[in-house]
Design a protein around this motif. Structure first.
Motif, PDB file in Angstrom:
ATOM      1  N   ASP A  20       8.023  84.547  16.460  1.00 54.85           N
ATOM      2  CA  ASP A  20       7.434  83.833  17.768  1.00 54.85           C
ATOM      3  C   ASP A  20       6.190  83.174  17.508  1.00 54.85           C
ATOM      4  N   THR A  21       5.601  83.572  16.263  1.00 57.37           N
ATOM      5  CA  THR A  21       4.279  83.034  15.948  1.00 57.37           C
ATOM      6  C   THR A  21       4.029  82.282  14.587  1.00 57.37           C
ATOM      7  N   LEU A  22       5.237  81.721  14.196  1.00 56.06           N
ATOM      8  CA  LEU A  22       5.445  80.558  13.185  1.00 56.06           C
ATOM      9  C   LEU A  22       4.713  79.167  13.485  1.00 56.06           C
ATOM     10  N   PRO A  23       3.869  78.657  12.628  1.00 53.55           N
ATOM     11  CA  PRO A  23       3.374  77.193  12.997  1.00 53.55           C
ATOM     12  C   PRO A  23       4.518  76.362  13.398  1.00 53.55           C
ATOM     13  N   GLY A  24       4.146  75.392  14.422  1.00 55.73           N
ATOM     14  CA  GLY A  24       5.010  74.267  14.424  1.00 55.73           C
ATOM     15  C   GLY A  24       5.793  74.469  15.939  1.00 55.73           C
ATOM     16  N   ASP A  25       5.522  75.611  16.568  1.00 54.28           N
ATOM     17  CA  ASP A  25       5.896  75.850  17.848  1.00 54.28           C
ATOM     18  C   ASP A  25       7.585  75.378  17.959  1.00 54.28           C
ATOM     19  N   SER A  26       7.773  74.471  18.984  1.00 54.38           N
ATOM     20  CA  SER A  26       9.467  74.516  19.230  1.00 54.38           C
ATOM     21  C   SER A  26       9.934  73.285  18.021  1.00 54.38           C
ATOM     22  N   ARG A  27       9.023  72.835  17.229  1.00 57.02           N
ATOM     23  CA  ARG A  27       9.237  71.942  16.208  1.00 57.02           C
ATOM     24  C   ARG A  27       9.971  72.695  14.898  1.00 57.02           C
ATOM     25  N   GLN A  29      11.593  74.552  11.970  1.00 56.43           N
ATOM     26  CA  GLN A  29      12.811  74.667  11.013  1.00 56.43           C
ATOM     27  C   GLN A  29      12.966  75.833  10.387  1.00 56.43           C
ATOM     28  N   ILE A  30      13.977  76.376  10.126  1.00 49.95           N
ATOM     29  CA  ILE A  30      14.230  77.447   9.222  1.00 49.95           C
ATOM     30  C   ILE A  30      15.537  77.657   8.733  1.00 49.95           C
ATOM     31  N   GLY A  31      15.591  78.209   7.428  1.00 52.17           N
ATOM     32  CA  GLY A  31      16.801  78.322   6.574  1.00 52.17           C
ATOM     33  C   GLY A  31      16.712  79.686   5.740  1.00 52.17           C
ATOM     34  N   PHE A  32      17.944  80.096   5.560  1.00 55.42           N
ATOM     35  CA  PHE A  32      17.827  81.315   4.429  1.00 55.42           C
ATOM     36  C   PHE A  32      18.823  80.994   3.375  1.00 55.42           C
ATOM     37  N   MET A  33      18.399  81.448   2.030  1.00 51.02           N
ATOM     38  CA  MET A  33      19.445  81.565   0.839  1.00 51.02           C
ATOM     39  C   MET A  33      19.117  82.906   0.362  1.00 51.02           C
ATOM     40  N   THR A  34      20.204  83.528  -0.347  1.00 51.01           N
ATOM     41  CA  THR A  34      20.041  84.524  -1.336  1.00 51.01           C
ATOM     42  C   THR A  34      20.759  84.177  -2.620  1.00 51.01           C
ATOM     43  N   PHE A  35      20.534  85.148  -3.510  1.00 47.58           N
ATOM     44  CA  PHE A  35      21.252  84.965  -4.920  1.00 47.58           C
ATOM     45  C   PHE A  35      21.230  86.287  -5.730  1.00 47.58           C
ATOM     46  N   ASP A  36      22.299  86.032  -6.470  1.00 52.35           N
ATOM     47  CA  ASP A  36      22.376  87.121  -7.407  1.00 52.35           C
ATOM     48  C   ASP A  36      22.705  86.314  -8.647  1.00 52.35           C
ATOM     49  N   LEU A  73      19.412  74.362   7.586  1.00 47.98           N
ATOM     50  CA  LEU A  73      18.091  74.219   8.155  1.00 47.98           C
ATOM     51  C   LEU A  73      17.946  74.047   9.347  1.00 47.98           C
ATOM     52  N   VAL A  74      17.613  74.868  10.396  1.00 45.91           N
ATOM     53  CA  VAL A  74      17.989  74.695  11.828  1.00 45.91           C
ATOM     54  C   VAL A  74      16.793  74.690  12.730  1.00 45.91           C
ATOM     55  N   ASN A  75      16.697  74.359  13.849  1.00 45.39           N
ATOM     56  CA  ASN A  75      15.630  74.448  14.590  1.00 45.39           C
ATOM     57  C   ASN A  75      15.955  75.727  15.203  1.00 45.39           C
ATOM     58  N   LEU A  76      14.231  76.571  15.180  1.00 44.34           N
ATOM     59  CA  LEU A  76      14.544  77.788  15.213  1.00 44.34           C
ATOM     60  C   LEU A  76      14.865  78.354  16.940  1.00 44.34           C
ATOM     61  N   THR A  77      14.216  77.439  17.467  1.00 41.52           N
ATOM     62  CA  THR A  77      14.289  77.774  19.061  1.00 41.52           C
ATOM     63  C   THR A  77      15.709  77.802  19.498  1.00 41.52           C
ATOM     64  N   ALA A  79      18.331  78.098  17.523  1.00 37.10           N
ATOM     65  CA  ALA A  79      19.216  78.975  16.842  1.00 37.10           C
ATOM     66  C   ALA A  79      18.624  80.372  16.680  1.00 37.10           C
ATOM     67  N   ARG A  80      17.888  80.728  17.683  1.00 36.41           N
ATOM     68  CA  ARG A  80      17.101  81.954  17.368  1.00 36.41           C
ATOM     69  C   ARG A  80      18.043  83.166  17.288  1.00 36.41           C
ATOM     70  N   GLU A  81      18.923  83.112  18.361  1.00 39.29           N
ATOM     71  CA  GLU A  81      20.125  84.428  18.478  1.00 39.29           C
ATOM     72  C   GLU A  81      20.718  84.748  16.986  1.00 39.29           C
ATOM     73  N   VAL A  82      21.123  83.458  16.261  1.00 38.86           N
ATOM     74  CA  VAL A  82      21.942  83.607  15.062  1.00 38.86           C
ATOM     75  C   VAL A  82      21.064  83.865  13.930  1.00 38.86           C
ATOM     76  N   VAL A  83      19.578  83.380  14.123  1.00 39.58           N
ATOM     77  CA  VAL A  83      18.693  83.897  13.010  1.00 39.58           C
ATOM     78  C   VAL A  83      18.497  85.282  13.201  1.00 39.58           C
ATOM     79  N   ASP A  84      18.235  85.696  14.194  1.00 37.40           N
ATOM     80  CA  ASP A  84      18.114  87.119  14.675  1.00 37.40           C
ATOM     81  C   ASP A  84      19.324  88.211  14.172  1.00 37.40           C
ATOM     82  N   GLN A  85      20.413  87.654  14.233  1.00 40.51           N
ATOM     83  CA  GLN A  85      21.588  88.417  13.720  1.00 40.51           C
ATOM     84  C   GLN A  85      21.547  88.656  12.183  1.00 40.51           C
ATOM     85  N   LEU A  86      21.206  87.411  11.561  1.00 41.29           N
ATOM     86  CA  LEU A  86      21.349  87.162  10.088  1.00 41.29           C
ATOM     87  C   LEU A  86      20.140  88.226   9.492  1.00 41.29           C
ATOM     88  N   LEU A  87      18.964  88.208  10.088  1.00 40.63           N
ATOM     89  CA  LEU A  87      17.802  89.110   9.433  1.00 40.63           C
ATOM     90  C   LEU A  87      18.161  90.573   9.796  1.00 40.63           C
TER      91      LEU A  87
END
Length: 581
Positions: A20-27, A29-36, A73-77, A79-87
Motif C-alpha cells: 500500500d505504500t510503494l511509490p507510484g500510487d495507482s500506476r 506495476q509489480i511482478g515476481f520470479m523465483t528460481f533454483d 508484470l501487472v498493475n498492482l491495484t 491485481a492486488r488480490e492475486v498478488v496477496d495470494q501469491l505472497l
C-alpha cells in the motif's frame, strides 16, 4: 536455502506489508520470479482467481517468457488480490522444491526481458552461488593469490557478462538492488556489478539467521521499497572555463564524458568528483560548479534539480591549504583507496593512502620552510589536522586492511561497495566510529537538545588505554552497534544496564519489557537516537572483554597498534620523519 534459513517468509511478509505504500500510487506495476535449477514464472493477471506458476527448465540460448509480459508484470491495484495470494503461498510453494542449484544468471536475463519495456527497479534475492545456466560461477576465493599480481581479480567480476547485463539494464532504465544471504562464497565481485552500474544498492547478510537477522532484513527491505525514489535519471556536473571534471567516483554508468546514467536515484547514496585545471591561470576570481539532475518522480512528473555553488580562486597555494576541507578530503581518500584495491594488491592500496597524505604534508611544509624548521614538530594545516588520523582509519578499514585471514572476499567487496556510496558524515563515522561510555549516562541522554537533535554522551578516543574494565562502552560506526563489557564490571551495573541476574547471563541492550532501571531506559533512548535517520538498521551486539568475540571488537580501536599496522602515535611519527627527508 531460502526456505531453510527463514529468508523467504520474511521477504514475503515485508513485501505484502509494503504494497500500500510503494511509490507510484495507482500506476505501480509489480511482478515476481523465483528460481533454483529452473526458472519459475508467476502469472498474476487480474483476470485469474489464483496465481499460476510456470516452470522453464530450458536454460540454454536466448531467454524467453512462457506467457505474455502483461500476465507477469501487472498493475498492482488491479491485481492486488492475486498478488496477496501469491505472497501468502510462496513460502509453501518453495518448501515443496528441494533443488540446491541456482540459475541466477538466467533468471536475471529473463527478468530483464520482462521489464525492458517499462524499466523500474529489480530486487534480487540470492542465497547460494549461481552454479547452473548462463555464466555459472565457481568458488574462486583462493587465499594463495593474496600478495600476488592476481590478487585484485578477486575483487572484480570473473566474466564480462555481468557488466554487459548491467549496461543493458541501465540502457532500458532498470536499477538493480541485490540482497545476498549466502553462507559461503557467492562471488559478490561479479554479482555487485549489476548494482554498481545501475545506481543500485547491495545488502549483505553472511550466514543469515532468522532469529538474529530478521529485524534488520525487515527494516532494510521496508526502507528500500518505500523510500522516495527518482527514476530514469541522468546527472551532469559542469564547472567554469579553465576547469574540468577529471574523474567520477561512485555507482552509476558513465554515458559520455560528463553524463551519468542513474535508472534509480535516492537520498541514501553519494558520489564524488575530482576537478582539474585545464589552463595554468584561471581567468576569473571565482569559479562555479553546477550539478543538474534530471529525473522522473514516482508520480510521473519529469523534473530537474539544479545545485550551483561559487568557490573563490586563489593565486597562493597556502590560501588553498587554509581553506582545505578535511572531512571531504578524507571521504575522497577512502574512495580512492577502494578503487586502487580493484587494480592492485591491498598492500599497494594502503601504501597509496600513506603516500598521498605524505605528499600533502611535504608540500605544505615546503611553503613554510623557514617558519616550520622545528625538527620535532609535525606541522599540519588547520583544516587537515585530522587527515593523518582518517588516513590511518582508511588503511585499517575492512575495505583494505589485512589479507585473506582478515575476512572473505565477499565481505570485503560488500564493504568496499558501501564505502563508494557513503556521504561525508557517514564516511567519517564509519572510518572513526564514536565510542560512548554507558556506565555513567547523564539523565538527559536521548532527550531533544536546544537544536532539536538528541543529546548524546561525550565520546572517548578509540584506544584500549581509555577503556575501563569496570565499565561498558557502546561503539557506533553507522552500520553496526557494538557494546563492550569490561571483565571487572559489577553485578549491579550488569543488572541495571542489561537486566542480568549474574555475570554469565546472556546480555542484550535491546529494549526490555517491562523497562528496567533508569540507566537501561537511557541506554534504550541512546540506541533509538543513534539509529534514527539511518538507511540501514543497526544491529547491536554485546562483546565481553576476554572472550573470543573480542577479536571482532579490537580492529575498531583505530588508535591502537594492530597486526602489521601502526598506532596513531607511531603513524604521526612515521609521516613526520618522512616529511623532512
Amino acid at each position: 536455502q531460502a526456505v531453510a534459513s527463514g529468508v523467504l517468509p520474511v521477504i514475503c511478509s515485508v513485501v505484502k506489508e509494503c504494497l500500500d505504500t510503494l511509490p507510484g500510487d495507482s500506476r505501480t506495476q509489480i511482478g515476481f520470479m523465483t528460481f533454483d535449477g529452473t526458472l519459475h514464472f508467476y502469472s498474476i493477471s487480474p483476470k485469474l482467481s489464483a496465481p499460476q506458476m510456470l516452470v522453464v527448465a530450458d536454460l540454454d540460448g536466448e531467454p524467453f517468457l512462457p506467457v505474455p509480459t502483461d500476465d507477469l508484470l501487472v498493475n498492482l491495484t488491479e491485481a492486488r488480490e492475486v498478488v496477496d495470494q501469491l505472497l501468502d503461498s510462496l513460502p509453501t510453494i518453495a518448501a515443496s522444491r528441494s533443488s540446491p542449484d541456482s540459475a541466477l544468471g538466467s533468471a536475471l536475463q529473463a527478468a530483464h526481458v520482462a521489464m525492458a519495456h517499462v524499466g523500474g527497479k529489480m530486487l534480487v534475492f540470492s542465497t547460494t552461488l549461481p552454479n547452473v545456466g548462463v555464466t555459472k560461477l565457481k568458488n574462486r576465493d583462493n587465499a594463495a593469490v593474496y600478495g600476488t599480481d592476481r590478487e585484485s581479480s578477486l575483487r572484480n567480476p570473473e566474466d564480462p557478462f555481468w557488466k554487459k547485463l548491467a549496461a543493458e539494464c541501465s540502457r532500458v532504465q532498470i536499477g538493480v538492488d541485490l540482497f545476498c544471504f549466502a553462507p559461503q562464497f557467492t562471488d559478490l565481485a561479479s554479482l555487485s556489478t549489476l548494482c554498481k552500474f545501475t545506481g543500485g544498492q547491495l545488502y549483505f547478510f553472511p550466514s543469515f539467521g532468522a532469529e538474529r537477522d530478521s529485524q534488520k532484513l525487515s527494516w532494510d527491505l521496508r526502507h528500500n521499497l518505500t523510500r522516495p525514489t527518482g527514476w530514469e535519471a541522468v546527472m551532469r556536473i559542469r564547472c567554469s572555463r579553465g576547469l574540468r571534471i577529471s574523474s567520477f567516483h561512485g555507482h552509476f554508468f558513465i554515458r559520455s564524458t560528463d553524463l551519468l546514467a542513474l535508472p534509480t536515484v535516492d537520498g541514501d547514496k553519494a558520489c564524488a568528483v575530482q576537478i582539474s585545471h585545464e589552463e595554468n591561470v584561471m581567468p576569473t576570481a571565482h569559479a562555479y560548479v553546477q550539478v543538474a539532475l534530471l529525473y522522473t518522480s514516482s508520480s510521473g512528473e519529469r523534473r530537474i534539480r539544479v545545485h550551483t555553488t561559487c568557490v573563490p580562486v586563489v593565486s597562493e597555494l597556502h590560501a588553498m591549504y587554509t581553506a582545505a576541507d578535511g572531512p571531504s578530503t578524507a571521504a575522497l581518500l577512502a574512495r580512492l583507496a577502494v578503487e586502487k584495491s580493484l587494480n592492485a594488491r591491498l598492500e599497494d592500496a594502503r601504501q597509496a593512502v600513506s603516500a598521498r597524505v605524505l605528499m600533502v604534508l611535504k608540500e605544505y611544509k615546503m611553503l613554510y620552510a623557514t617558519q616550520h624548521r622545528m625538527p620535532n614538530k609535525l606541522v599540519l594545516p588547520e583544516g587537515l589536522k585530522l587527515l593523518p588520523l582518517y588516513a590511518l582509519a582508511v588503511m585499517k578499514s575492512k575495505a583494505i586492511r589485512g589479507g585473506a585471514k582478515e575476512m572473505g572476499a565477499d565481505e570485503r567487496v560488500a564493504v568496499g561497495y558501501s564505502v563508494m556510496a557513503m556521504g561525508v558524515s557517514a564516511m567519517l563515522r564509519y572510518l572513526y566510529p564514536t565510542l560512548y561510555p554507558l556506565h555513567d549516562l547523564a539523565e538527559d541522554v536521548g532527550q531533544p537538545g536546544p537544536d532539536g537533535s538528541p543529546i548524546l554522551p561525550t565520546p572517548v578516543a578509540l584506544a584500549t588505554e581509555v577503556l575501563d574494565p569496570r565499565g561498558c562502552y557502546l561503539l557506533d560506526d553507522g552500520k553496526i552497534l557494538l557494546c563492550w563489557v569490561g571483565r571487572a564490571v559489577s553485578g549491579e551495573l550488569l543488572n541495571d544496564l542489561f537486566g542480568a541476574a549474574g555475570v554469565q547471563d546472556s546480555l542484550t541492550l535491546e529494549p526490555q519489557s517491562p523497562v528496567g532501571s533508569a540507566l537501561a531506559e537511557r541506554a534504550t533512548k541512546l540506541l533509538a537516537a543513534l539509529r534514527e535517520g539511518k538507511e540501514s538498521f543497526q544491529q547491536c551486539f554485546v562483546v565481553r572483554q576476554g572472550e573470543a568475540l573480542e577479536t571482532h571488537w579490537m580492529p575498531y580501536l583505530v588508535e591502537d597498534r594492530a597486526q602489521g599496522m601502526l598506532s596513531y602515535t607511531d603513524f604521526l611519527c612515521h609521516i613526520h620523519r618522512n616529511s623532512i627527508k
